[in-house]
Enzyme design. Structure first.
Site, PDB file in Angstrom:
ATOM      1  N   ALA A  64       0.854  -1.191   0.000  1.00 27.96           N
ATOM      2  CA  ALA A  64       0.000   0.000   0.000  1.00 27.96           C
ATOM      3  C   ALA A  64       0.885   1.234   0.000  1.00 27.96           C
ATOM      4  O   ALA A  64       2.060   1.177   0.373  1.00 27.96           O
ATOM      5  CB  ALA A  64      -0.883  -0.020   1.251  1.00 27.96           C
ATOM      6  N   GLY A 103       0.825  -5.119   1.040  1.00 23.52           N
ATOM      7  CA  GLY A 103      -0.351  -5.183   0.190  1.00 23.52           C
ATOM      8  C   GLY A 103      -0.050  -5.743  -1.184  1.00 23.52           C
ATOM      9  O   GLY A 103      -0.937  -6.285  -1.843  1.00 23.52           O
ATOM     10  N   GLU A 106      -0.376  -9.330  -0.640  1.00 28.77           N
ATOM     11  CA  GLU A 106      -1.793  -9.614  -0.400  1.00 28.77           C
ATOM     12  C   GLU A 106      -2.571  -9.603  -1.707  1.00 28.77           C
ATOM     13  O   GLU A 106      -3.444 -10.439  -1.942  1.00 28.77           O
ATOM     14  CB  GLU A 106      -2.379  -8.603   0.583  1.00 28.77           C
ATOM     15  CG  GLU A 106      -1.827  -8.776   2.000  1.00 28.77           C
ATOM     16  CD  GLU A 106      -2.321  -7.708   2.943  1.00 28.77           C
ATOM     17  OE1 GLU A 106      -1.974  -6.525   2.730  1.00 28.77           O
ATOM     18  OE2 GLU A 106      -3.043  -8.033   3.887  1.00 28.77           O
ATOM     19  N   GLU A 126       4.208  -5.474   7.496  1.00 25.45           N
ATOM     20  CA  GLU A 126       3.354  -4.471   8.135  1.00 25.45           C
ATOM     21  C   GLU A 126       3.657  -4.299   9.624  1.00 25.45           C
ATOM     22  O   GLU A 126       3.538  -3.203  10.155  1.00 25.45           O
ATOM     23  CB  GLU A 126       1.874  -4.826   7.953  1.00 25.45           C
ATOM     24  CG  GLU A 126       1.338  -4.619   6.565  1.00 25.45           C
ATOM     25  CD  GLU A 126       1.558  -5.818   5.651  1.00 25.45           C
ATOM     26  OE1 GLU A 126       2.425  -6.658   5.929  1.00 25.45           O
ATOM     27  OE2 GLU A 126       0.844  -5.881   4.630  1.00 25.45           O
TER      28      GLU A 126
END
Ligand code: T1G
Length: 699
Positions: A64, A103, A106, A126
């Protein structure tokens, strides 16, 4: 006109959706928008049979966009994008390379299949940002590699390589080239109906039946992680993967993510993430300035620090020559380096064969002429100015033109050392922290005449060594040790006024440091500070008496604490308590009970005050540099962001008021609030406001 950040190409029934968002393909709003649009088109296109998710540039997505955190969320959220790939009616394949993180991984796990190049690495870091994977990672990873491996990977935040990922089941194939490899893989699966990761629960069965193995792995993963919130959330969310259904686990993960991302700890850890990178940006340095290539290095002095510095070069793949005055000292130094590598191999920290591979890069000599081959020379001789001046004068006559000449001094005047040469522009400090091959912080001390070229080269070398470089100015103690001196003064006063070492250490430990200041002093050796104090003609009543009694700390089995039969565990020593009480009486100090809050304030506020002076004098470029120094060099808990970040959380008016109180109580004007601190407090500002101005100047 915003540039296109997601491309869609279709060829022979295969759709290639490619993210193109340098430098790391972060999944910002424009990328998320583009992915949904491209996937919708590819899924609706009857010519498309398989969909490949790729990235352009140097890496598959690194996660992200961290810069978006703390701003209002904008749809589509990452979890929505991932759900779209997961629910896609056509097979989706992620083509991994570079460092696929957070992310980005993910998103890849939302695809039905994953292929990766052999050099690819991947992970869910994270937790290092005070978060947990918030886009399905804690629910999908356990389904791919099992809950035990998943909880260990998520709590550590470590990357794994493609081969291990294939063996664990995280990816489906290792390929030579990401996109072509994914296309070839697509042909092997044909148009079989997609297998969604969310529907794969065979690897959850064992934990469902008997969670003991998972609970052991979880307990092992979080041990020694005191005070920090994210690891426990990671464990709880992975546990939900086999105790809840997928949707419930996803919802719980999201709720925990939203709680963490708005908390002080994650804000602090994200602050340090960017601060570490900001610290390498030097105002006025030409953006295109290229660091010099270091093909050969040399280290003068084969003692503990010199050997550790030589290891840093070898670890970075740079041949290095250790230079000593005598053969015996040189051999001892080389043996110590070899033994240190052997210990790392025995512990599994380095692969078998690493000692020989690294030692092949480390040579030794007593012939100074060899220094002429070096592109960088780091002096790590005894901390004595006349000796350093003599070494640099001699070095000036031997080193090649343009070589960077660095000193590892921890406090001495860089300009005075540079003046011993005819090339002060090439001279700077590279202050490593002991053990030099372990500690991450590298203070790069710029002298009055140090060139940007030399600084840029030292930064690049530091990064290649895996260090965290911070450029600081030239003064007594530079940044870290100058602030530490304030804390050390308060430590001595607290003992005289009524506290004991174990009380002070307990407060500092509870704040989040790995060790208290007295235990740290015993570890480093009390004689080190004693020698510096004697050199400067200053006293520390209690520490001096301990040293006069030969109580140097762990190395002598007793210091502030006792160390029973070689143990490294500090035990309070009644003799030291008696000595402290006697010293207070001898100096006419009336002892009093001192509360933990006062101890914590005196362990932090005088240092914060010194940070303000350091900024006033331009010794540090920005407050966040000071935070990086203390997090990476002195164990300030990363989830508290560093001294300046912490000061802003406490509030500068409170700190100013307490410093006024302690200055009055002690009569020490050094504790009186610095002008900058007072000014910020009066303006209702914090250190972060200074950082914004400095960043604008550096842009
Ligand atoms: N977001 C925004 N900017 C990033 C970024 C990111 N994720 N990663 C790097 N940058 C910037 C960085 O600040 C620097 O900017 C430039 O890119 C080069 O980085 C929902 C919530 C990928 C190993 O934690 O570990 O996904 O200084 O100097 O040394 O569950 O960057 O040039 O202006 O570090 O080659 C999870 C963080 C996010 C990965 C490359 N992902 N990045 O290292 O380059 S949270 C991460 C890294 C998340 C989801 C959760 C490294 C790297 P500037 P760099 P590098």
């Amino acid at each position: 006109m915003s540039r296109q950040v997601v491309h869609l190409d279709v060829d022979q029934g295969v759709a290639i959706i490619a993210i193109d968002n340098p430098p790391v393909n972060a999944l910002g709003h424009a990328v998320r928008d583009g992915l949904v649009e491209a996937l919708t088109r590819a899924e609706a296109d009857p010519a498309v049979k398989v969909i490949v998710l790729a990235c352009r540039g140097r890496t598959f997505s690194a996660g992200a966009d961290i810069t978006e955190f703390g701003t209002p969320p904008r749809d589509p959220g990452l979890h929505e994008v991932i759900e779209r790939f997961d629910e896609c009616s056509k097979p989706t394949i992620a083509a991994l390379f570079g460092t696929t993180l957070g992310g980005g991984l993910e998103l890849a796990m939302g695809c039905h299949y994953r292929v990766a190049t052999e050099s690819a690495r991947m992970g869910l870091p994270e937790v290092k940002l005070g978060l947990l994977p918030g886009a399905g990672g804690t629910q999908r990873l356990p389904r791919l590699i099992g809950p035990e491996k998943a909880v260990t990977a998520i709590v550590s935040g470590k990357m794994i390589g493609a081969k291990a990922a294939l063996a664990d089941g995280l990816i489906d194939a290792v390929v030579a080239e990401p996109v072509q490899g994914a296309v070839d893989f697509a042909h092997t699966i044909g148009t079989t109906s997609p297998v969604r990761v969310r529907d794969r629960d065979e690897k959850l069965a064992a934990a469902k039946a008997d969670p003991a193995a998972f609970e052991r792995a979880a307990a092992d993963a979080v041990k020694r992680l005191r005070g920090i919130e994210a690891p426990a959330a990671c464990v709880e969310s992975v546990r939900n993967a086999f105790t809840m259904d997928f949707e419930a686990g996803l919802a719980a993960e999201r709720a925990m993510f939203m709680r963490l991302v708005t908390g002080d700890q994650s804000r602090a850890q994200r602050h340090v993430f960017f601060a570490e990178r900001e610290a390498q940006k030097i105002p006025g340095m030409a953006s295109g300035l290229k660091p010099a290539a270091i093909g050969q290095a040399a280290v003068i002095g084969a003692g503990t620090m010199g050997g550790g510095i030589a290891m840093n070069f070898a670890n970075a793949g740079v041949p290095v020559t250790l230079v000593e005055t005598g053969e015996a000292a040189l051999q001892r130094g080389l043996d110590r380096v070899r033994e240190t590598y052997d210990i790392s191999v025995r512990r599994g920290a380095l692969p078998a064969g690493a000692t020989e591979a690294r030692m092949a890069l480390v040579s030794g000599t007593t012939d100074w002429a060899r220094l002429a081959e070096a592109d960088m020379v780091i002096e790590a001789a005894f901390e004595e100015m006349d000796l350093k001046k003599e070494i640099f004068a001699r070095l000036d006559g031997v080193a090649k033109s343009g070589a960077v000449l660095a000193t590892n001094t921890s406090t001495l005047d860089i300009d005075a050392i540079a003046a011993a040469t005819a090339r002060p522009a090439d001279v700077l400090g590279m202050h490593f922290f002991s053990p030099a091959n372990v500690m991450k912080l590298l203070e790069i001390v710029r002298g009055r005449d140090t060139s940007h070229q030399a600084i840029a080269t030292a930064i690049a070398v530091g990064k290649a060594m895996g260090k965290v470089p911070v450029v600081v100015g030239n003064c007594d103690g530079f940044v870290g040790n100058r602030m530490l001196a304030r804390r050390t003064t308060e430590c001595e006063r607290l003992l005289l006024e009524g506290a004991l070492p174990q009380q002070v250490d307990a407060v500092v430990l509870k704040f989040g440091f790995p060790m208290g200041p007295f235990a740290m002093g015993d570890l480093a050796g009390l004689d080190v500070g004693w020698r510096i104090r004697k050199h400067r003609g200053v006293t520390a009543p209690i520490s001096d008496v301990l040293c006069e009694q030969g109580r140097f700390g762990q190395k002598t089995g007793r210091g502030y604490y006792l160390y029973e039969s070689g143990s490294r565990t500090p035990t309070p020593d009644p003799e030291v308590e008696a000595l402290i009480i006697e010293t207070s009486a001898r100096l006419g100090v009336t002892r009093r009970a001192i509360g933990d809050q006062e101890i914590l304030e005196r362990m932090t506020y005088p240092m914060i005050n010194e940070a303000a002076r350091i900024l006033e004098e331009g010794i540090a470029i920005r407050p966040s540099d000071i935070d990086v120094v203390w997090v990476y060099g002195y164990g300030w808990p990363v989830w508290r962001g560093g001294p300046c970040f912490h000061a802003d959380l406490v509030g500068l008016p409170e700190i100013v008021a307490r410093l006024e109180h302690y200055a009055g109580a002690s009569g020490d004007e050094g504790v009186r609030p610095a002008a900058l601190l007072r000014q910020l407090a009066e303006q209702g500002k914090g250190f972060a406001d200074i950082g914004k101005d400095a960043k604008a100047a550096a842009a």
